[in-house]
Design an enzyme around this catalytic site. Structure first.
Site, mmCIF file in Angstrom:
data_model
loop_
_atom_site.group_PDB
_atom_site.id
_atom_site.type_symbol
_atom_site.label_atom_id
_atom_site.label_comp_id
_atom_site.label_asym_id
_atom_site.label_seq_id
_atom_site.Cartn_x
_atom_site.Cartn_y
_atom_site.Cartn_z
ATOM 1 N N ASP A 14 0.287 -1.280 -0.072
ATOM 2 C CA ASP A 14 0.457 0.523 -0.188
ATOM 3 C C ASP A 14 0.953 1.180 -0.479
ATOM 4 O O ASP A 14 0.335 2.691 0.348
ATOM 5 C CB ASP A 14 -1.010 0.278 1.055
ATOM 6 C CG ASP A 14 -2.381 -1.490 1.613
ATOM 7 O OD1 ASP A 14 -2.261 -1.631 -0.046
ATOM 8 O OD2 ASP A 14 -2.016 -1.205 2.454
ATOM 9 N N LYS A 17 1.958 2.069 -4.955
ATOM 10 C CA LYS A 17 2.464 1.436 -6.188
ATOM 11 C C LYS A 17 1.136 1.769 -7.345
ATOM 12 O O LYS A 17 1.481 2.466 -9.098
ATOM 13 C CB LYS A 17 2.240 0.054 -5.735
ATOM 14 C CG LYS A 17 3.219 -0.156 -5.166
ATOM 15 C CD LYS A 17 3.667 -1.659 -5.329
ATOM 16 C CE LYS A 17 2.299 -1.842 -4.540
ATOM 17 N NZ LYS A 17 2.539 -1.719 -2.452
ATOM 18 N N GLY A 41 -4.479 -4.368 -4.013
ATOM 19 C CA GLY A 41 -5.965 -3.024 -4.414
ATOM 20 C C GLY A 41 -5.281 -1.888 -4.317
ATOM 21 O O GLY A 41 -4.168 -1.560 -3.728
ATOM 22 N N HIS A 42 -4.530 -1.906 -5.793
ATOM 23 C CA HIS A 42 -3.940 -0.377 -5.911
ATOM 24 C C HIS A 42 -4.897 0.800 -6.472
ATOM 25 O O HIS A 42 -5.554 0.087 -7.656
ATOM 26 C CB HIS A 42 -2.891 -0.678 -7.222
ATOM 27 C CG HIS A 42 -2.399 -1.852 -7.250
ATOM 28 N ND1 HIS A 42 -0.797 -2.319 -7.550
ATOM 29 C CD2 HIS A 42 -1.939 -2.741 -6.161
ATOM 30 C CE1 HIS A 42 -0.198 -2.665 -7.087
ATOM 31 N NE2 HIS A 42 -0.933 -3.336 -5.845
ATOM 32 N N GLN A 226 1.490 -6.080 -3.588
ATOM 33 C CA GLN A 226 2.549 -6.177 -1.875
ATOM 34 C C GLN A 226 3.770 -5.182 -1.187
ATOM 35 O O GLN A 226 3.430 -4.544 -2.379
ATOM 36 C CB GLN A 226 2.588 -8.005 -1.831
ATOM 37 C CG GLN A 226 1.406 -8.243 -1.944
ATOM 38 C CD GLN A 226 0.480 -9.157 -2.387
ATOM 39 O OE1 GLN A 226 1.496 -9.512 -3.327
ATOM 40 N NE2 GLN A 226 -0.732 -9.013 -2.663
HETATM 41 P P1 GDP Z 1 -0.691 0.441 -3.563
HETATM 42 O O1 GDP Z 1 -1.112 -0.893 -3.398
HETATM 43 O O2 GDP Z 1 0.738 0.415 -3.411
HETATM 44 O O3 GDP Z 1 -1.450 1.049 -5.449
HETATM 45 O O4 GDP Z 1 -1.199 1.442 -2.603
HETATM 46 P P2 GDP Z 1 -2.615 1.524 -2.216
HETATM 47 O O5 GDP Z 1 -4.018 2.052 -3.438
HETATM 48 O O6 GDP Z 1 -3.562 0.403 -1.531
HETATM 49 O O7 GDP Z 1 -2.325 2.472 -1.000
HETATM 50 C C1 GDP Z 1 -2.161 3.767 -0.994
HETATM 51 C C2 GDP Z 1 -3.460 5.103 -1.160
HETATM 52 O O8 GDP Z 1 -2.840 6.254 -0.359
HETATM 53 C C3 GDP Z 1 -4.764 5.315 -1.757
HETATM 54 O O9 GDP Z 1 -5.535 5.367 -1.177
HETATM 55 C C4 GDP Z 1 -3.880 5.922 -2.621
HETATM 56 O O10 GDP Z 1 -5.345 6.706 -3.471
HETATM 57 C C5 GDP Z 1 -3.491 6.975 -1.412
HETATM 58 N N1 GDP Z 1 -2.352 8.196 -2.067
HETATM 59 C C6 GDP Z 1 -1.697 7.707 -2.478
HETATM 60 N N2 GDP Z 1 -0.474 8.297 -3.340
HETATM 61 C C7 GDP Z 1 -0.585 9.858 -1.978
HETATM 62 C C8 GDP Z 1 -0.164 10.713 -1.054
HETATM 63 O O11 GDP Z 1 0.858 11.188 -2.048
HETATM 64 N N3 GDP Z 1 -0.922 10.851 -0.731
HETATM 65 C C9 GDP Z 1 -2.145 10.808 -0.045
HETATM 66 N N4 GDP Z 1 -2.642 11.827 0.615
HETATM 67 N N5 GDP Z 1 -2.426 9.963 -0.684
HETATM 68 C C10 GDP Z 1 -1.545 9.269 -1.545
HETATM 69 P P1 IMO Z 2 -0.991 -4.099 -2.347
HETATM 70 O O1 IMO Z 2 -0.479 -4.685 -3.659
HETATM 71 C C1 IMO Z 2 -0.590 -4.679 2.138
HETATM 72 C C2 IMO Z 2 -0.960 -8.390 3.347
HETATM 73 C C3 IMO Z 2 -2.347 -9.145 4.073
HETATM 74 C C4 IMO Z 2 -1.510 -9.898 4.895
HETATM 75 C C5 IMO Z 2 -0.264 -10.700 3.836
HETATM 76 C C6 IMO Z 2 -0.722 -12.178 3.953
HETATM 77 O O2 IMO Z 2 -2.685 -3.141 -2.330
HETATM 78 O O3 IMO Z 2 -0.197 -3.156 -1.963
HETATM 79 P P2 IMO Z 2 -2.285 -12.723 1.618
HETATM 80 O O4 IMO Z 2 -4.568 -12.669 1.295
HETATM 81 O O5 IMO Z 2 -1.192 -12.113 0.522
HETATM 82 O O6 IMO Z 2 -2.537 -14.302 1.777
HETATM 83 O O7 IMO Z 2 -1.924 -11.743 3.386
HETATM 84 O O8 IMO Z 2 -0.958 -9.880 3.378
HETATM 85 N N1 IMO Z 2 -1.264 -8.226 2.423
HETATM 86 C C7 IMO Z 2 -1.069 -6.847 2.476
HETATM 87 N N2 IMO Z 2 -0.635 -5.518 2.394
HETATM 88 N N3 IMO Z 2 -0.614 -4.638 0.932
HETATM 89 C C8 IMO Z 2 -1.355 -5.490 -0.046
HETATM 90 O O9 IMO Z 2 -1.005 -5.362 -1.902
HETATM 91 C C9 IMO Z 2 -1.324 -7.044 0.564
HETATM 92 N N4 IMO Z 2 -1.425 -8.402 0.185
HETATM 93 C C10 IMO Z 2 -1.297 -8.838 1.029
HETATM 94 O O10 IMO Z 2 -2.866 -7.864 4.914
HETATM 95 O O11 IMO Z 2 -1.219 -9.807 6.534
HETATM 96 MG MG MG Z 3 -3.269 -2.233 -1.942
#
Ligand code: GDP
Ligand code: IMO
Ligand code: MG
Length: 426
Positions: A14, A17, A41-42, A226
């Site tokens: 998270d 990416k 979840g991207h 991840q």
């Molecule tokens: P990913 O899994 O690495 O793609 O990241 P996620 O989407 O799960 O989580 C990143 C969260 O931070 C999302 O809700 C984005 O919209 C938000 N986000 C990304 N870059 C920034 C930033 O620079 N500032 C803030 N406040 N939010 C951000």
């Molecule tokens: P993105 O790509 C954050 C965590 C789960 C759990 C562990 C194992 O959005 O960064 P799994 O379902 O893979 O067997 O769970 O890994 N986990 C993540 N945490 N971002 C993710 O993906 C994750 N995908 C799995 O919360 O601790």
């Molecule tokens: Mg994510």
């Protein structure tokens, strides 16, 4: 011949990416996911719209970019169909536009893989991994156990028999989980409907597909899911996911040789989060952590769970940089620290009576205690800045401090969730 650039998370996922792959995608001809599955979840935000992608690569909104779901990814056809249906409702149809292909060798998540995930987690009680319950672990187990079903199998005449054979094995295992009740018929119906849909996405051999792009001199970016600290070999085992989230995973997850890897973008938050169980040395289980969660909207994009929050962890980041061969860093969510007068960075750990600067083997039974360095905050709203000259001096100092510690330049700075809130520093 070109090389494959890689973008991946350096923390526990998270990091942002999805946002950065979307920002970089105009520079690339192909974006390729190489591991993980719908546990990811991207999030992407632009033009006042927000999308969360689970399986589909984050290059999908760029007009000229192709997108590949690689052989290292595990695919839940039901979730993939839902993702594409939702995109279609929002006016995007990657299949009709010929912008999405999927690897024949990618493994399928069956409804019973999800049940096994749930049964396992329920049995572990308070020691559970905190998995996303998407069936990731059991699917990769069947892959390495040589029992799995692959995307390419769906077009074979005996696919249903192969499916039934694997499900029989799964239901046999499930019968040993006392008291675990489940319903399968309805999920199976959706599964087979989604399998028909999956057949409408072009199937490719990702190894030939990606190497073909390189031969033609085209630019390819591999998108990680991840984060490094969730890597099955090098993460905080057993509190990890079931794939190699590191650069090496891009080689096996797409079919490219190690000498075909070009730039490696390592992405991290200006602080740190983790969702699910497991050690987290810099975690702030207090008001400050709650404050970070509220300011950063730190709730899972896939599961909605509250993310645990803490300060940036430099020993962990250095470890991730080493494992991945990171050539450029990208710092996200600097804006979340806008209101802090003082921020902190963990420079070392106190561990077993010693001060160390690396992640020790056993961080489960003896959790390292962070040694924190206080740093002046910038106490300025940075969400609206559009040029490097507007970066507050104290934030510039924080960037310089991190670059010195991590010995890798920070190339991009993100100051908000929107595509436009991104600054190129060099
Ligand atoms: P990913 O899994 O690495 O793609 O990241 P996620 O989407 O799960 O989580 C990143 C969260 O931070 C999302 O809700 C984005 O919209 C938000 N986000 C990304 N870059 C920034 C930033 O620079 N500032 C803030 N406040 N939010 C951000
Ligand atoms: P993105 O790509 C954050 C965590 C789960 C759990 C562990 C194992 O959005 O960064 P799994 O379902 O893979 O067997 O769970 O890994 N986990 C993540 N945490 N971002 C993710 O993906 C994750 N995908 C799995 O919360 O601790
Ligand atoms: Mg994510």
């Amino acid at each position: 011949m070109t090389q494959v650039d890689v973008l991946l998370g350096l923390q526990w996922g998270d990091e942002g990416k999805g946002k950065i792959v979307d920002v970089l995608s105009p520079k690339y001809d192909l974006i390729a996911r190489f591991q993980g599955g719908p546990n990811a979840g991207h999030t992407l935000e632009f033009d006042g719209k927000k999308f969360v992608l689970n399986t589909i690569p984050s290059g999908i909104f760029n007009e000229k970019t192709m997108n590949l779901i690689g052989n290292g990814v595990v695919i839940d056809p039901i979730i993939l169909k839902r993702e594409l249906d939702n995109l279609k409702k929002a006016g995007h149809d990657p299949i009709a536009d010929g912008k999405l292909v999927i690897a024949r060798k990618a493994h399928l998540i069956l409804p019973t893989h999800q049940l096994l995930d749930a049964a396992n987690e329920a049995r572990m009680g308070k020691n559970k991994i905190g998995s996303t319950l998407k069936g990731i672990g059991p699917t990769y187990m069947d892959k390495t156990g040589r029992n799995g079903l692959r995307v390419g199998d769906t077009t074979l005449p005996d696919f249903k028999e192969r499916y039934a054979k694997l499900v029989e094995k799964h239901t046999e295992i499930l019968s040993h989980y006392e008291g675990f009740e489940y319903e399968l018929a309805e999920k199976e119906a959706s599964f087979f409907e989604a399998i028909e849909f999956l057949k409408t996405i072009p199937h490719v051999d990702s190894e030939h597909y990606v190497n073909g792009f390189l031969k033609e001199g085209k630019a390819v970016l591999a998108e990680g899911a991840q984060g490094t600290l969730l890597d099955v070999d090098f993460g905080s085992y057993p509190f990890v996911t079931s794939s190699n989230t590191t650069t090496a995973g891009a080689c096996t997850g797409l079919g490219i040789a190690p000498n075909k890897v070009g730039a490696v973008y390592g992405i991290f938050k200006a602080y740190c989060t983790r969702v699910g169980g497991g050690p987290f040395p810099t975690e702030l289980d207090n008001e400050v952590g709650e404050n970070l969660r509220a300011l950063g909207h730190e709730f899972g994009a896939t599961t909605g769970r509250a993310r645990r929050c803490g300060w940036i962890d430099l020993p962990a980041l250095k470890y991730a940089i080493m494992l991945n061969g990171v050539t450029e860093l990208i710092m996200m969510k600097a804006d979340v620290l806008d209101t802090f007068d003082t921020i902190y960075a963990c420079t070392h750990y106190e561990y077993n009576g010693e001060t160390i600067d690396y992640m020790p083997y056993d961080i489960i039974s003896i959790e390292p205690k962070p040694v924190l360095k206080a740093i002046d905050g910038w106490a300025t709203d940075v969400t609206k800045i559009t040029s490097v000259d507007e970066i507050p001096a104290k934030l510039t100092e924080y960037i310089a401090f991190l670059e010195k510690e991590l010995e890798v330049p920070i190339k991009f700075l993100s100051v908000g969730p929107d595509r436009a809130q991104t600054l190129e520093l060099r």
